[in-house]
Motif scaffolding. Structure first.
Motif, PDB file in Angstrom:
ATOM      1  N   MET A   1       0.847  -1.179   0.000  1.00 40.84           N
ATOM      2  CA  MET A   1       0.000   0.000   0.000  1.00 40.84           C
ATOM      3  C   MET A   1       0.884   1.231   0.000  1.00 40.84           C
ATOM      4  O   MET A   1       1.875   1.277   0.747  1.00 40.84           O
ATOM      5  N   CYS A   2       0.576   2.196  -0.855  1.00 38.36           N
ATOM      6  CA  CYS A   2       1.361   3.435  -0.914  1.00 38.36           C
ATOM      7  C   CYS A   2       0.534   4.587  -0.365  1.00 38.36           C
ATOM      8  O   CYS A   2      -0.576   4.838  -0.827  1.00 38.36           O
ATOM      9  N   ASP A   3       1.084   5.265   0.624  1.00 38.60           N
ATOM     10  CA  ASP A   3       0.448   6.430   1.235  1.00 38.60           C
ATOM     11  C   ASP A   3       0.810   7.658   0.404  1.00 38.60           C
ATOM     12  O   ASP A   3       1.923   8.168   0.486  1.00 38.60           O
ATOM     13  N   ALA A   4      -0.128   8.129  -0.392  1.00 45.53           N
ATOM     14  CA  ALA A   4       0.139   9.243  -1.305  1.00 45.53           C
ATOM     15  C   ALA A   4       0.475  10.535  -0.563  1.00 45.53           C
ATOM     16  O   ALA A   4       1.121  11.421  -1.114  1.00 45.53           O
TER      17      ALA A   4
ATOM     18  N   LEU B   1      12.527  -5.074  -0.392  1.00 43.55           N
ATOM     19  CA  LEU B   1      13.496  -3.997  -0.174  1.00 43.55           C
ATOM     20  C   LEU B   1      12.920  -2.631  -0.524  1.00 43.55           C
ATOM     21  O   LEU B   1      13.276  -1.637   0.091  1.00 43.55           O
ATOM     22  N   CYS B   2      12.010  -2.570  -1.503  1.00 44.42           N
ATOM     23  CA  CYS B   2      11.426  -1.278  -1.885  1.00 44.42           C
ATOM     24  C   CYS B   2      10.745  -0.622  -0.692  1.00 44.42           C
ATOM     25  O   CYS B   2      10.873   0.588  -0.468  1.00 44.42           O
ATOM     26  N   ALA B   3      10.015  -1.405   0.109  1.00 45.45           N
ATOM     27  CA  ALA B   3       9.320  -0.860   1.274  1.00 45.45           C
ATOM     28  C   ALA B   3      10.296  -0.536   2.400  1.00 45.45           C
ATOM     29  O   ALA B   3      10.161   0.477   3.087  1.00 45.45           O
ATOM     30  N   GLU B   4      11.283  -1.386   2.581  1.00 43.68           N
ATOM     31  CA  GLU B   4      12.252  -1.151   3.647  1.00 43.68           C
ATOM     32  C   GLU B   4      13.085   0.098   3.388  1.00 43.68           C
ATOM     33  O   GLU B   4      13.498   0.785   4.316  1.00 43.68           O
ATOM     34  N   MET B   5      13.326   0.422   2.107  1.00 40.72           N
ATOM     35  CA  MET B   5      14.177   1.555   1.767  1.00 40.72           C
ATOM     36  C   MET B   5      13.411   2.858   1.596  1.00 40.72           C
ATOM     37  O   MET B   5      14.015   3.901   1.373  1.00 40.72           O
ATOM     38  N   CYS B   6      12.083   2.826   1.693  1.00 44.73           N
ATOM     39  CA  CYS B   6      11.292   4.049   1.519  1.00 44.73           C
ATOM     40  C   CYS B   6      11.604   5.031   2.643  1.00 44.73           C
ATOM     41  O   CYS B   6      11.339   4.753   3.814  1.00 44.73           O
ATOM     42  N   SER B   7      12.162   6.181   2.308  1.00 49.95           N
ATOM     43  CA  SER B   7      12.653   7.127   3.312  1.00 49.95           C
ATOM     44  C   SER B   7      11.536   7.764   4.133  1.00 49.95           C
ATOM     45  O   SER B   7      11.745   8.154   5.282  1.00 49.95           O
ATOM     46  N   THR B   8      10.349   7.892   3.569  1.00 51.12           N
ATOM     47  CA  THR B   8       9.233   8.505   4.286  1.00 51.12           C
ATOM     48  C   THR B   8       8.228   7.477   4.779  1.00 51.12           C
ATOM     49  O   THR B   8       7.193   7.838   5.324  1.00 51.12           O
ATOM     50  N   LYS B   9       8.526   6.201   4.552  1.00 47.85           N
ATOM     51  CA  LYS B   9       7.629   5.100   4.911  1.00 47.85           C
ATOM     52  C   LYS B   9       6.260   5.261   4.248  1.00 47.85           C
ATOM     53  O   LYS B   9       5.229   4.894   4.809  1.00 47.85           O
TER      54      LYS B   9
ATOM     55  N   GLY C   1       3.529  -5.919   3.839  1.00 48.65           N
ATOM     56  CA  GLY C   1       3.394  -6.873   4.933  1.00 48.65           C
ATOM     57  C   GLY C   1       2.011  -7.469   4.964  1.00 48.65           C
ATOM     58  O   GLY C   1       1.276  -7.407   3.968  1.00 48.65           O
ATOM     59  N   ASP C   2       1.654  -8.029   6.106  1.00 49.40           N
ATOM     60  CA  ASP C   2       0.329  -8.612   6.252  1.00 49.40           C
ATOM     61  C   ASP C   2      -0.733  -7.529   6.058  1.00 49.40           C
ATOM     62  O   ASP C   2      -0.619  -6.426   6.588  1.00 49.40           O
ATOM     63  N   ALA C   3      -1.762  -7.859   5.296  1.00 47.07           N
ATOM     64  CA  ALA C   3      -2.783  -6.870   4.930  1.00 47.07           C
ATOM     65  C   ALA C   3      -3.403  -6.197   6.147  1.00 47.07           C
ATOM     66  O   ALA C   3      -3.643  -4.988   6.142  1.00 47.07           O
ATOM     67  N   GLN C   4      -3.653  -6.951   7.209  1.00 41.77           N
ATOM     68  CA  GLN C   4      -4.265  -6.373   8.401  1.00 41.77           C
ATOM     69  C   GLN C   4      -3.333  -5.386   9.093  1.00 41.77           C
ATOM     70  O   GLN C   4      -3.746  -4.315   9.540  1.00 41.77           O
ATOM     71  N   ASP C   5      -2.043  -5.735   9.168  1.00 40.14           N
ATOM     72  CA  ASP C   5      -1.066  -4.832   9.783  1.00 40.14           C
ATOM     73  C   ASP C   5      -0.919  -3.545   8.973  1.00 40.14           C
ATOM     74  O   ASP C   5      -0.842  -2.450   9.529  1.00 40.14           O
ATOM     75  N   VAL C   6      -0.864  -3.681   7.649  1.00 41.38           N
ATOM     76  CA  VAL C   6      -0.758  -2.516   6.768  1.00 41.38           C
ATOM     77  C   VAL C   6      -1.980  -1.621   6.930  1.00 41.38           C
ATOM     78  O   VAL C   6      -1.873  -0.397   7.030  1.00 41.38           O
ATOM     79  N   ALA C   7      -3.175  -2.226   6.986  1.00 46.15           N
ATOM     80  CA  ALA C   7      -4.407  -1.455   7.159  1.00 46.15           C
ATOM     81  C   ALA C   7      -4.429  -0.735   8.499  1.00 46.15           C
ATOM     82  O   ALA C   7      -4.870   0.425   8.595  1.00 46.15           O
ATOM     83  N   ASP C   8      -3.945  -1.394   9.546  1.00 47.52           N
ATOM     84  CA  ASP C   8      -3.919  -0.767  10.876  1.00 47.52           C
ATOM     85  C   ASP C   8      -2.980   0.434  10.908  1.00 47.52           C
ATOM     86  O   ASP C   8      -3.303   1.475  11.487  1.00 47.52           O
ATOM     87  N   ILE C   9      -1.812   0.299  10.282  1.00 52.64           N
ATOM     88  CA  ILE C   9      -0.861   1.417  10.232  1.00 52.64           C
ATOM     89  C   ILE C   9      -1.472   2.592   9.496  1.00 52.64           C
ATOM     90  O   ILE C   9      -1.407   3.740   9.949  1.00 52.64           O
ATOM     91  N   PHE C  10      -2.079   2.319   8.336  1.00 51.29           N
ATOM     92  CA  PHE C  10      -2.669   3.406   7.553  1.00 51.29           C
ATOM     93  C   PHE C  10      -3.838   4.047   8.294  1.00 51.29           C
ATOM     94  O   PHE C  10      -4.002   5.267   8.273  1.00 51.29           O
ATOM     95  N   ARG C  11      -4.640   3.240   8.990  1.00 48.46           N
ATOM     96  CA  ARG C  11      -5.764   3.780   9.743  1.00 48.46           C
ATOM     97  C   ARG C  11      -5.281   4.722  10.862  1.00 48.46           C
ATOM     98  O   ARG C  11      -5.862   5.779  11.099  1.00 48.46           O
ATOM     99  N   GLN C  12      -4.186   4.345  11.520  1.00 49.94           N
ATOM    100  CA  GLN C  12      -3.612   5.207  12.549  1.00 49.94           C
ATOM    101  C   GLN C  12      -3.163   6.545  11.963  1.00 49.94           C
ATOM    102  O   GLN C  12      -3.357   7.606  12.567  1.00 49.94           O
ATOM    103  N   ARG C  13      -2.571   6.488  10.779  1.00 52.46           N
ATOM    104  CA  ARG C  13      -2.124   7.719  10.121  1.00 52.46           C
ATOM    105  C   ARG C  13      -3.312   8.618   9.781  1.00 52.46           C
ATOM    106  O   ARG C  13      -3.242   9.836   9.960  1.00 52.46           O
ATOM    107  N   VAL C  14      -4.378   8.016   9.277  1.00 52.55           N
ATOM    108  CA  VAL C  14      -5.561   8.794   8.899  1.00 52.55           C
ATOM    109  C   VAL C  14      -6.159   9.472  10.120  1.00 52.55           C
ATOM    110  O   VAL C  14      -6.532  10.651  10.083  1.00 52.55           O
ATOM    111  N   VAL C  15      -6.239   8.742  11.221  1.00 52.61           N
ATOM    112  CA  VAL C  15      -6.768   9.318  12.459  1.00 52.61           C
ATOM    113  C   VAL C  15      -5.865  10.452  12.928  1.00 52.61           C
ATOM    114  O   VAL C  15      -6.335  11.523  13.326  1.00 52.61           O
TER     115      VAL C  15
END
Length: 204
Positions: free
Chosen positions: A7-10, A149-157, A162-176
């Motif tokens: 998932m890419c956070d625009a 490696l593309c995700a690990e090297m992303c400077s702004t994250k 990763g696991d779809a649920q973990d990725v969704a949880d991270i993005f949801r935290q960012r949105v909040v």
């Protein structure tokens, strides 16, 4: 079993192309193949934003549905891989994929394109030895317990993997955190029962 997704956070992508370079370095793909690319929308405008695009490893992958040789297969953790020994370079997968993920190294007479190549989520592919696997498909970081490696090297994250649920949880935290009171689930009947979004919104 984990279901691996990108998932890419625009809001975070800065179009540095670090993910593209990391992918090239990790997989040593041949000239002309670009497994990952950064696409900029509304370039030069006030609402310009960029996203990193590659194979999204779809749950119901259209490339798998149209391949006449059944060279595609899905691993237990949801990664869509392909067998280059079965690929005939017909290009059907390219036309079916909404993300333009399949890549072809050449364009010869009679439409011959060579063996298809695409993002493997750094999970390699079918081969008898590690050397052959690397030569055909690139690195197998998943087998080593690592993320692409593309995700690990992303400077702004911005690029998450990763696991779809973990990725969704991270993005949801960012949105909040960005100020969306209900965690961006306002039209979702589960919004009031989503503990992460609900609690973070109340604390905010």
């Amino acid at each position: 079993m984990a279901q691996m997704k990108f998932m890419c956070d625009a809001e975070r992508c800065i179009e540095c192309n670090g993910c593209v370079t990391a992918c090239k370095n990790a997989n040593d793909v041949e000239w002309g193949i670009q497994r990952r690319r950064v696409v900029t929308l509304n370039d030069g405008e006030a609402d310009e934003m960029s996203i990193s695009v590659a194979c999204m490893h779809c749950d119901d992958a259209p490339c798998m549905a149209v391949c006449p040789t059944d060279c595609f297969y899905k691993t237990d953790d949801g990664i869509v891989l392909h067998d280059k020994d079965l690929c005939i370079g017909c290009g059907y997968c390219l036309y079916a994929c909404p993300f333009g993920a399949p890549q072809f190294p050449q364009q010869n007479a009679f439409g011959e394109r060579g063996k298809m190549d695409k993002c493997t989520f750094c999970a390699g592919g079918p081969a008898e030895t590690k050397e052959e696997e690397y030569q055909k498909y690139g690195s197998n970081r998943i087998a080593e317990g690592k993320l692409p490696l593309c995700a690990e090297m992303c400077s702004t994250k911005a690029l998450l993997a990763g696991d779809a649920q973990d990725v969704a949880d991270i993005f949801r935290q960012r949105v909040v955190h960005r100020g969306h009171k209900d965690g961006a689930w306002s039209n979702n009947p589960r919004a009031s029962t989503d503990n992460l979004a609900y609690d973070a919104a109340r604390k905010g």
